[in-house]
Design an enzyme around this catalytic site. Sequence first.
Site, mmCIF file in Angstrom:
data_model
loop_
_atom_site.group_PDB
_atom_site.id
_atom_site.type_symbol
_atom_site.label_atom_id
_atom_site.label_comp_id
_atom_site.label_asym_id
_atom_site.label_seq_id
_atom_site.Cartn_x
_atom_site.Cartn_y
_atom_site.Cartn_z
ATOM 1 N N ARG A 188 2.340 5.833 -6.384
ATOM 2 C CA ARG A 188 1.510 5.444 -7.519
ATOM 3 C C ARG A 188 1.714 6.452 -8.639
ATOM 4 O O ARG A 188 2.127 7.591 -8.396
ATOM 5 C CB ARG A 188 0.035 5.407 -7.126
ATOM 6 C CG ARG A 188 -0.288 4.416 -6.006
ATOM 7 C CD ARG A 188 -1.765 4.491 -5.651
ATOM 8 N NE ARG A 188 -2.127 3.535 -4.603
ATOM 9 C CZ ARG A 188 -2.127 3.805 -3.291
ATOM 10 N NH1 ARG A 188 -1.791 5.036 -2.881
ATOM 11 N NH2 ARG A 188 -2.467 2.896 -2.408
ATOM 12 N N LYS A 212 -5.094 6.935 -2.538
ATOM 13 C CA LYS A 212 -6.441 6.379 -2.668
ATOM 14 C C LYS A 212 -7.301 6.800 -1.475
ATOM 15 O O LYS A 212 -6.801 6.932 -0.364
ATOM 16 C CB LYS A 212 -6.379 4.847 -2.748
ATOM 17 C CG LYS A 212 -5.885 4.335 -4.099
ATOM 18 C CD LYS A 212 -6.027 2.836 -4.182
ATOM 19 C CE LYS A 212 -5.634 2.316 -5.564
ATOM 20 N NZ LYS A 212 -5.762 0.853 -5.655
ATOM 21 N N HIS A 279 4.228 1.291 -12.124
ATOM 22 C CA HIS A 279 3.842 0.418 -11.012
ATOM 23 C C HIS A 279 4.911 -0.631 -10.726
ATOM 24 O O HIS A 279 5.032 -1.112 -9.600
ATOM 25 C CB HIS A 279 2.506 -0.255 -11.315
ATOM 26 C CG HIS A 279 1.663 -0.469 -10.096
ATOM 27 N ND1 HIS A 279 1.125 0.573 -9.369
ATOM 28 C CD2 HIS A 279 1.301 -1.600 -9.446
ATOM 29 C CE1 HIS A 279 0.451 0.088 -8.344
ATOM 30 N NE2 HIS A 279 0.548 -1.227 -8.363
ATOM 31 N N ARG A 282 7.090 0.823 -8.199
ATOM 32 C CA ARG A 282 6.462 0.740 -6.870
ATOM 33 C C ARG A 282 6.672 -0.658 -6.283
ATOM 34 O O ARG A 282 7.007 -0.807 -5.106
ATOM 35 C CB ARG A 282 4.976 1.062 -7.014
ATOM 36 C CG ARG A 282 4.162 1.043 -5.718
ATOM 37 C CD ARG A 282 2.783 1.610 -6.011
ATOM 38 N NE ARG A 282 1.770 1.273 -5.027
ATOM 39 C CZ ARG A 282 1.566 1.945 -3.905
ATOM 40 N NH1 ARG A 282 2.307 2.988 -3.604
ATOM 41 N NH2 ARG A 282 0.609 1.584 -3.074
ATOM 42 N N HIS A 305 -1.044 1.711 2.013
ATOM 43 C CA HIS A 305 -1.981 0.588 2.050
ATOM 44 C C HIS A 305 -2.812 0.638 3.324
ATOM 45 O O HIS A 305 -2.273 0.903 4.409
ATOM 46 C CB HIS A 305 -1.237 -0.751 2.010
ATOM 47 C CG HIS A 305 -0.652 -1.068 0.667
ATOM 48 N ND1 HIS A 305 0.400 -1.946 0.497
ATOM 49 C CD2 HIS A 305 -0.965 -0.626 -0.582
ATOM 50 C CE1 HIS A 305 0.705 -2.029 -0.781
ATOM 51 N NE2 HIS A 305 -0.113 -1.238 -1.457
ATOM 52 N N TYR A 314 4.249 -8.312 -1.204
ATOM 53 C CA TYR A 314 5.569 -7.895 -1.695
ATOM 54 C C TYR A 314 6.701 -8.584 -0.925
ATOM 55 O O TYR A 314 7.849 -8.529 -1.336
ATOM 56 C CB TYR A 314 5.739 -6.383 -1.544
ATOM 57 C CG TYR A 314 4.784 -5.587 -2.374
ATOM 58 C CD1 TYR A 314 4.990 -5.390 -3.736
ATOM 59 C CD2 TYR A 314 3.653 -5.020 -1.801
ATOM 60 C CE1 TYR A 314 4.097 -4.658 -4.501
ATOM 61 C CE2 TYR A 314 2.759 -4.275 -2.553
ATOM 62 C CZ TYR A 314 2.993 -4.104 -3.898
ATOM 63 O OH TYR A 314 2.105 -3.378 -4.643
#
Length: 332
Positions: A188, A212, A279, A282, A305, A314
């Site tokens: 990120r 995150k 992004h 990514r 994730h 994706y």
Amino acid sequence: MNMQMAGEQMLSEMVAMVFTMVPTIDVESLRNKFSAVMSKFHVTKVEQDEVHPDLHEKIDLFLASIKLEGKSPETIKGYRLELNTFAERVKKKTTDTTAADIRMYLGQFSHLKMSTVGRKLSVLKSFYGWLTNEEMIQRDPTSKLKTPKREKRAPKALNIEELEMLRESCRTIRQRVFVEALYATGCRLSEIQSLNRTDINLQTMSCRVIGKGNKEREVYFSFKAMYHIKKYLMARTDDDPALFVTERKPHRRLSKRGIQREIGIIAAQAGLDKRVSPHTMRHTFATLTLNNGAELAAVQQLLGHESPATTQIYAQYTEERKREQHKRFLVQ
């Protein structure tokens, strides 16, 4: 303003509003009917230039609570911004806020994407859900509000040709490092921007990043990325610890906006029609890696994730990849 005066003002404004929509209506009859309904309620006016201190107090308590839970500074900053915006527009005590207030607030952002409106509602749900669990309010005004459905759009990744065009259009060592580091790691923007030189393990060609939820994970560089990173660091004459610094002196850590701007410049140099951001790189890492046969669980871990469902978006095979898979696995 006392309750009687507030009620009279509200009654007059409601009657006037209905009259502008239906000029033929019997105003006196409408006023009497509204008055009969309003007699069952206590009405107080919210001053336009005043935010109730209770709301700011509860927001500060909530933010302190999620900080203790380990939420990242970026997440807390985003929550604070959203909740302060809400407080400035709604101006009510937390106990007085209704579902209608929140609907009207969100309705002011109808020009934004549904995903953005959904994010605003998600913050409010977290806030009022916490207040309810802590028994600071009796009922959660957001409990009956449904999160808007997001637009179903596949992430826009670059194909291999576009990635090469991006690489070849780089005019400085630093530009090439941006492209290679973002693509190879799938990081990120905030993760790349906060990297220091000493974070990179030259032996394992990897580094650890904080993602995150304040969760740490290991990401990896390619041979191309490492080559250009070493070349970039050898050319540096400053002693700033940051991996990416400003070009102008005094050198300091490059901001996230600075990295975004640089990627946009590289894309313009490449003549790409689509919008390219950190992004996008990514997305490109995830899509090309999955299309090349990587396991979904491995890519999930590399991207940081929590749910494989997030990574699954994706896994959009290209026509060429689908054709190759059909030929390889079809039982004749």
